[in-house]
Design a protein around this motif. Structure first.
Motif, short mmCIF file in Angstrom:
data_model
loop_
_atom_site.label_atom_id
_atom_site.label_comp_id
_atom_site.label_asym_id
_atom_site.label_seq_id
_atom_site.Cartn_x
_atom_site.Cartn_y
_atom_site.Cartn_z
N MET A 1 0.85 -1.20 0.00
CA MET A 1 0.00 0.00 0.00
C MET A 1 0.88 1.24 0.00
SD MET A 1 -3.00 1.01 2.72
CE MET A 1 -4.09 2.39 2.41
N TYR A 64 -7.75 9.60 3.24
CA TYR A 64 -7.87 8.50 4.19
C TYR A 64 -7.86 8.96 5.64
CZ TYR A 64 -6.74 5.30 0.34
OH TYR A 64 -6.75 4.58 -0.84
N VAL A 112 -9.08 2.38 6.04
CA VAL A 112 -7.68 2.09 6.37
C VAL A 112 -7.49 1.75 7.85
CG1 VAL A 112 -6.72 3.41 4.46
CG2 VAL A 112 -7.21 4.56 6.63
N TRP A 115 -4.13 0.14 9.85
CA TRP A 115 -2.85 0.36 9.19
C TRP A 115 -1.96 1.34 9.94
CZ3 TRP A 115 -0.60 -2.24 5.32
CH2 TRP A 115 -1.39 -3.07 4.54
N GLY A 213 3.97 -0.69 9.69
CA GLY A 213 2.73 -0.45 10.40
C GLY A 213 2.18 -1.73 10.99
N LYS A 215 -0.24 -3.59 10.17
CA LYS A 215 -0.66 -4.60 9.19
C LYS A 215 0.42 -4.89 8.16
CE LYS A 215 -5.70 -4.26 9.20
NZ LYS A 215 -6.90 -4.03 8.35
N LEU A 218 4.13 -0.04 4.66
CA LEU A 218 3.52 0.96 3.80
C LEU A 218 4.63 1.77 3.13
CD1 LEU A 218 1.07 2.28 6.46
CD2 LEU A 218 0.24 1.57 4.24
#
Length: 228
Positions: A1, A64, A112, A115, A213, A215, A218
């Motif tokens: 991402m 976001y 999001v 994240w 992050g 998850k 990024l």
């Protein structure tokens, strides 16, 4: 991402300011049933000493999340003043000191969640922008789950306000904690890794870097030059 985190003076981009307001409003209503809080007041759109930070997709078509950094200047009250002065008027004296700013209006979209955009990265960008603005004291109100995040960024609980820093806000069943970074840009109380990352952004506000992050990794394109 991949995301872009950029900062701009509020008066220079009214369209993105409106997207910020709408995204923040939706989140508050959806998750907290809150229709309006002080940081959602729109007067800041017309305030030269308010800087907006947004997280966008790399095409810059979606917002976001966001945050704001507002410098106290005697023209527009800081949101923390409007929020808690009825409980503790001494916040006005604190906000009247030279170099005081506030990080406020922090949010991220449900798209999001998880994240770390609205917690790790927007908070980091907010502190970096406050440091670039030569803030000597950076105030913010933290929810219980974000007090630890504030401490990681170098903040302390502002025990001189309220009940050892605590207030019922924005509703009687919510607790908010007043926090402050008192040595920007030294950040002596920040976690070392966080301090180094914030200071690297202060030194190079335009950079593209991979960030870890909750998850996964990024790619973040930081566009935080506020000198223009």
């Amino acid at each position: 991402m991949e995301i872009v985190i950029r900062a701009f003076r509020a008066t220079t981009d009214p369209g993105t300011c409106l997207n910020f307001i709408e995204g923040h409003r939706r989140l508050l209503e959806l998750h907290f049933g809150i229709v309006a809080i002080t940081s959602s007041n729109q007067d800041w759109m017309y305030h030269d000493n308010t800087f907006v930070i947004v997280a966008e997709d790399k095409e810059r078509t979606k917002v976001y999340g966001g945050a704001r950094v507002q410098m106290a200047d005697g023209k527009l009250q800081l949101p923390i003043e409007t929020a808690i002065s009825k409980y503790d008027p001494s916040v006005h004296t604190m906000a009247g000191q030279p170099g005081v700013s506030e990080i406020c209006g922090l949010w991220n979209s449900t798209e999001v969640v998880g994240w770390g955009i609205g917690s790790f990265f927007m908070s980091r960008a907010g502190v970096a922008v406050a440091c670039m603005l030569k803030s000597t004291k950076v105030l913010f109100l933290a929810a219980p789950i974000t007090v630890r995040m504030g401490k990681r960024m170098g903040a302390e609980i502002e025990t001189s306000l309220g009940n050892n820093g605590n207030f019922f806000y924005p509703k009687d069943d919510f607790i908010a904690t007043a926090m402050a970074i008192n040595d920007c840009p030294v950040l002596s109380k920040a976690d070392e890794k966080e301090r180094n990352r914030i200071l690297s952004i202060v030194e190079r506000p335009v950079q593209r870097a991979p960030e870890d992050g909750p998850k996964g990794q990024l790619m973040i394109d930081y566009q935080l030059d506020i000198t223009g």
